[in-house]
Design a protein around this motif. Structure first.
Motif, PDB file in Angstrom:
ATOM      1  N   ALA A  27      -0.758 102.783  10.631  1.00 55.17           N
ATOM      2  CA  ALA A  27      -1.913 103.569  11.096  1.00 55.17           C
ATOM      3  C   ALA A  27      -2.076 103.430  12.598  1.00 55.17           C
ATOM      4  N   ARG A  30       0.428 105.710  14.262  1.00 54.27           N
ATOM      5  CA  ARG A  30       0.009 107.118  14.170  1.00 54.27           C
ATOM      6  C   ARG A  30      -1.124 107.404  15.149  1.00 54.27           C
ATOM      7  N   ALA A  31      -2.063 106.466  15.233  1.00 54.27           N
ATOM      8  CA  ALA A  31      -3.171 106.654  16.167  1.00 54.27           C
ATOM      9  C   ALA A  31      -2.658 106.713  17.606  1.00 54.27           C
ATOM     10  N   GLU A  35      -2.852 110.860  16.419  1.00 52.80           N
ATOM     11  CA  GLU A  35      -3.328 111.268  15.095  1.00 52.80           C
ATOM     12  C   GLU A  35      -4.394 110.263  14.624  1.00 52.80           C
ATOM     13  N   GLN A  37      -6.863 107.848  12.719  1.00 54.76           N
ATOM     14  CA  GLN A  37      -6.663 107.186  11.430  1.00 54.76           C
ATOM     15  C   GLN A  37      -7.975 106.593  10.934  1.00 54.76           C
ATOM     16  N   ALA A 183      -8.143 104.584  15.794  1.00 57.67           N
ATOM     17  CA  ALA A 183      -8.050 104.130  14.402  1.00 57.67           C
ATOM     18  C   ALA A 183      -9.353 103.423  14.052  1.00 57.67           C
ATOM     19  N   SER A 211      -7.782 112.139   4.499  1.00 60.88           N
ATOM     20  CA  SER A 211      -7.563 111.453   5.774  1.00 60.88           C
ATOM     21  C   SER A 211      -7.916 109.965   5.708  1.00 60.88           C
ATOM     22  N   ARG A 213      -7.557 106.206   4.047  1.00 58.60           N
ATOM     23  CA  ARG A 213      -6.642 105.403   3.248  1.00 58.60           C
ATOM     24  C   ARG A 213      -7.327 104.110   2.845  1.00 58.60           C
TER      25      ARG A 213
END
Length: 1013
Positions: A27, A30-31, A35, A37, A183, A211, A213
């Motif tokens: 995560a 991705r952040a 993106e 998270q 995140a 979105s 988790r």
């Protein structure tokens, strides 16, 4: 200094959790890539959530991320709202001061409700309906801006203690966070989430978001406990010790640590009590007495207790306190709090056990000491926390005389921060204390200090004491603003019951509660609220002007604007403005002026009404009444559309959306976006209209009504594009959004009826068309609703014209046409667009009666050519071409008209109109209208039916249009019923329709069975 005497009970080796840590680091990656998270980390108490988060945050810092941590506190329900967000944002501000300042620029006053260090939020409009939504939106935008150039990890711990405002903000954050390198990781104690725990619904809601988790921590296996013990002991553990500790800890990491520490203190593992509390307390009891005193004191001070405050409460010398803390920290019971000079328990389970072990008198004495210390020196704690902590300590000290004022002050602070749920909790606690407090204490309280919801109404707020009814009024508003409308309604009923037969003796207060009840009845779908407003009007009638009187008149005018616009509503709005000015209640005055301007436009005083709306918008912006300013944008864009000035309406809507979103007014932005979609449909910008409507549905709004309007626009577009089934589903969903029918509001009911009538017509259900129109006509078209009436009337009369000649539609035709004719005479047409609609309806009425002419359609075409209504113009041109061909001449002109209509339909994606134009050209033996317009148009060679129907299928279709069943068709054509059924199925497929009625209507409308002209 403290580490020298620390008893090691925590493994220096991070045990297990490889999968969980991998999920967090993924995560983070991705952040970092842009993106956002969102993760929820859950597990039972002591299972290792804190250690996992520590490892993750160390790793994140090593990768260059900025980590901001905030934790919920157990006293959150007593009025410490947004605690984890406040702490995390403060940490973020310290880490990135310049970036934070730039991101918060011009919004410091609003964001100060979360982070008091930014300023004083008291001067802002904190009583607006959507003030909380505004704050939430600004918070998300702040995080996104800060995270544009830096990876930000926001950690929110202990959600099981989260206050309602924190839960709502977290849900909003997880739903709307769309940009930035950020995140968000939130932790909670899973074993505390019982069936009625307030966090449970939030977790269920978040589970539905793709979105978000979830990361669930299980207990350690025996092998992992073995590794943990090895790390703690720095040696291989004895197998007997390992077996005993694993059995008794059941794999809970914290219990393993406690058992090992107890064994190290010389306590035999097997001799420990089965009681968890005893297990947790055993290490505390081995501390020196002074250290035990400090631990007990910290247990009642909240999640973290500042060193200075602890020194005052314990009454220990500085050296003695430091030695006691050294022992408690060395035993791993207390730890220094990050980013402060305070101390907290390393594990909340130990704090709970210590607190539960206190004697009742001991607990109340500690709370009294805390309260006295805070009153003597407010600087001992952060300014934003002082009021709530003081209220908590006086309440638990059982000193009601001091608790009541403290609780009321805390309620004021939570109100300033838009934490209405916590404000309600505090006010209910105040009402609990009310009767136990001496009269002289209550008599010293003033409404102006603690209650702003109920206006002074002519009394002297500086000298009149605060009353129980004042508290009820404040609590009713807090409940309504927090979404607890049932609770608000119950509080209001209690107040009216207390007033009883004495309403006439205190009419203003009673009227205030009746207006509040009217709002709640409407919002809860229990009624339209008029009975309550009428009662309030009776109570204030004949009284001198007052703030309440102005408010009653303003609400009556607002009610009338939506449900019964006319002379009475206009007069009520004018009186509301006059009374508000007399008593200098400018907020009420501006609200009433907004209603007045809208009613003036509806009544035909167009320019004066628009000028009033613009003036109110500018004034509310300058005063910081952003909710009313956004409402002005809603009404301006709607009024302009109602006048046919769609391009101006689009410009106003675009500006309004930007304004509303900048200030976090999501509900208002939803209303404005719905207006924008409607205007874009009118202008023929269908793709953009669909994008706006779908965006509104995707992002959501506090109110479901804008979503209903967006769904109707999508239904209209689906119909115009030939997607009848989709349109029908959208209409059904819109009805659900608008809610029950006990409170019919024309701006919802008439557009819904219009679209439902059009769907029924497209599906060949003429009886539903007629019943839908009849219901709308019976309900009436109040002044100003002509903008909805004309499209409804047009949809109905087009259906009648398209069904002319069908036997199944003959019954009831005369009555339906007479109803349309009556509406045609009564509906107002105050401006060009509705005058054009009037001509359009008249021409369609003539077509339905078999007497339309090219002259009529030429008049309609000319009217729409001067307007920004491309679809209506194209449809009128198609009708004019049809009429010209029917009259047997002017084929070149007809071909040019069909070309123009086809070009517009093709550009808009209006498939039915495009096909109509192509079929008419084919039937008239004109060149296809798909290429460049040419003159003269040469006759085209004969071609087969445009839908590919065989001669036999045309025979079957002719009988279908007469309403014959499959058996009757078989008997007429001397075929079997099964063969007739096959033919009907083939016809439906070729025509692209779903039923026999729709096939018959299409065949008749397109003259598929007539001889070509």
């Amino acid at each position: 200094m403290l580490s020298a005497v620390e008893t090691r009970s925590v493994s220096p080796v991070f045990v297990g959790r490889a999968g969980e840590l991998a999920a967090l680091t993924e995560a983070l990656s991705r952040a970092a890539a842009g993106e956002p998270q969102a993760l929820l980390v859950g597990g039972e108490a002591g299972v290792g959530k804190t250690r996992l988060i520590e490892e993750f945050t160390h790793l994140a810092r090593d990768r260059g991320a900025v980590v901001a941590v905030g934790g919920c506190v157990e006293i959150g329900a007593d009025g410490l709202p947004f605690a984890p967000f406040s702490a995390a944002l403060a940490a973020l501000r310290r880490a990135l001061p310049e970036e934070f300042a730039a991101a918060a620029h011009a919004q410091e006053g609003e964001l100060a409700r979360l982070l008091p260090e930014l300023g004083d939020p008291a001067g802002h409009d904190h009583a607006a309906e959507d003030a909380t939504a505004r704050l939430f939106e600004l918070t998300v935008r702040l995080l996104e801006r800060v995270a544009e150039d830096h990876t930000v990890v926001l950690v929110l711990e202990d959600l099981h203690w989260a206050d309602a405002s924190t839960r709502h903000l977290l849900a909003y954050l997880f739903r709307t966070l769309a940009h930035g390198r950020v995140a968000v990781v939130a932790t909670y104690r899973a074993d505390d989430i019982h069936r009625r725990h307030p966090l449970r619904p939030l977790l269920a809601e978040l589970d539905r978001l793709r979105s978000v988790r979830r990361v669930e921590l299980a207990r350690f296996t025996r092998a992992e406990v073995h590794r943990q013990l090895t790390g703690i002991l720095a040696a291989e553990p004895d197998p007997t010790l390992l077996d005993e500790i694993f059995r008794r800890s059941d794999g809970n990491a914290f219990f393993v640590e406690e058992l090992v520490a107890s064994e190290a203190c010389g306590c035999a593992v097997g001799s420990l009590s089965e009681s968890l509390r005893d297990l947790l307390l055993i290490r505390v009891e081995t501390l020196p007495e002074s250290a035990q005193q400090v631990v007990r004191t910290v247990a009642e001070g909240g999640s973290t207790v500042e060193f200075g405050l602890l020194a005052v409460v314990t009454r220990l010398s500085e050296d003695a306190l430091i030695e006691a803390l050294r022992a408690a920290v060395g035993a791993n019971i207390l730890i220094p709090a990050p980013d402060s000079d305070g101390y907290r328990f390393r594990h909340s389970l130990v704090r709970e056990a210590v607190s539960d072990d206190l004697l009742p008198g001991e607990r109340s004495r500690l709370h009294r000491r805390y309260a006295e210390a805070l009153e003597a020196d407010p600087g001992l704690v952060r300014a934003g926390e002082r009021a709530s902590r003081l209220a908590t300590h006086w309440y638990h000290a059982q000193d009601t005389a001091r608790a009541l004022p403290a609780v009321l002050r805390a309620s004021v602070e939570t109100r300033k921060r838009h934490a209405y749920a916590e404000q309600l909790t505090l006010l209910e606690r105040a009402m609990e204390l009310w009767d136990t407090v001496p009269d002289e204490v209550r008599g010293a309280l003033r409404p102006m200090d603690y209650a702003e919801s109920y206006p002074a109404c002519g009394c002297d707020p500086e000298h009149a004491p605060l009353t129980h009814l004042d508290l009820l009024a404040e609590a009713a508003v807090a409940a309504r603003l927090s979404g607890a409308r049932e609770r608000a309604l119950k509080i209001g009923r209690t107040a009216l019951r207390l007033l009883g037969g004495e309403e006439e003796h205190d009419p203003l207060r009673a009227a205030w509660f009746w207006v509040e009840r009217a709002r709640l009845e409407s919002q809860l779908g229990r009624g339209d609220g008029w009975a309550e407003i009428s009662r309030a009007q009776e109570l204030v009638r004949g009284l001198p002007p007052s703030a309440v009187h102005a408010m009653v008149l303003a609400d009556a005018a607002g009610w009338g604007m939506l449900r019964a616009p006319g002379v009475d509503s206009l007069a009520a709005a004018e009186r509301a403005v006059e009374y508000a000015r007399l008593v200098k209640a400018e907020a009420t005055e501006l609200s009433a002026r907004l209603t007045l301007g809208t009613l003036m436009v509806a009544a035909g005083d167009t320019e004066a009404g628009l000028a009033e709306l613009h003036a109110v918008r500018e004034r509310t912006i300058s005063r910081g009444q952003f909710h009313e300013a956004a409402r002005a944008y809603v009404n301006i864009s709607s009024s302009l559309e109602g006048l046919g000035r769609s391009r101006e309406a689009v410009d106003a809507a675009v500006d309004g959306i930007a304004f509303a979103r900048t200030r976090g007014l999501l509900d208002s932005a939803g209303w404005i976006r719905a207006n924008l979609a409607e205007s874009l449909v009118s202008l023929g910008a269908w793709d953009r209209a669909q994008e706006e409507a779908e965006l509104l549905l995707r992002t959501g709004a506090a109110s479901s009504k804008p979503g209903g309007t967006a769904l109707l626009q999508l239904a209209r577009l689906a119909l115009l594009r030939g997607e009848t089934a989709t349109a029908a589903a959208r209409v059904a969903e819109a009805r659900t959004r608008y809610g029950a029918t006990h409170d019919p509001i024309p701006q919802y009911t008439l557009p819904t009826a219009r679209t439902a009538v059009a769907v029924a017509a497209a599906e060949g259900r003429i009886e539903e068309v007629r019943s839908g129109l009849a219901a709308a006509v019976d309900a009436g078209f109040p002044p100003g609703t002509h903008r909805y009436g004309w499209p409804l009337l047009l949809a109905a009369v087009v259906a009648e014209a398209d069904h002319r000649g069908l036997p199944a539609a003959d019954a009831g035709r005369d009555e339906a046409l007479e109803r349309i004719r009556g509406c045609l005479l009564r509906l107002a047409a105050p401006c060009g667009v509705w005058q054009a609609y009037s001509l359009y309806v008249s021409a369609e009425l003539a077509r339905a009666e078999g007497r339309d002419t090219a002259g009529r359609w030429a008049e309609v075409t000319t009217a729409f050519a001067a307007l920004d209504r491309p679809y209506e113009l194209a449809r009128a041109r198609y009708r004019l071409a049809d009429a010209l061909l029917a009259e047997g001449g002017r084929r070149d002109e007809a071909a040019a008209l069909l070309h123009d209509a086809h070009t517009t339909a093709d550009r808009l994606g209006a498939r039915p109109l495009r096909e109509d134009a192509e079929l008419l050209a084919a039937r008239a033996r004109l060149a296809p209208p798909t290429g460049e317009a040419t003159a003269p148009a040469a006759p085209a060679p004969e071609q087969d039916d445009a839908f590919g129907l065989t001669p036999r299928e045309q025979d079957v279709l002719r009988l279908v249009t007469e309403g014959r069943t499959n058996r009757q068709i078989a008997e007429t054509l001397f075929i079997s019923p099964k063969t007739a059924s096959v033919h009907v199925s083939n016809i439906l497929a070729k025509l692209g329709v779903s039923g026999r009625g729709e096939a018959a209507a299409l065949a008749h409308r397109l003259r598929l069975l007539e001889t070509p002209v």
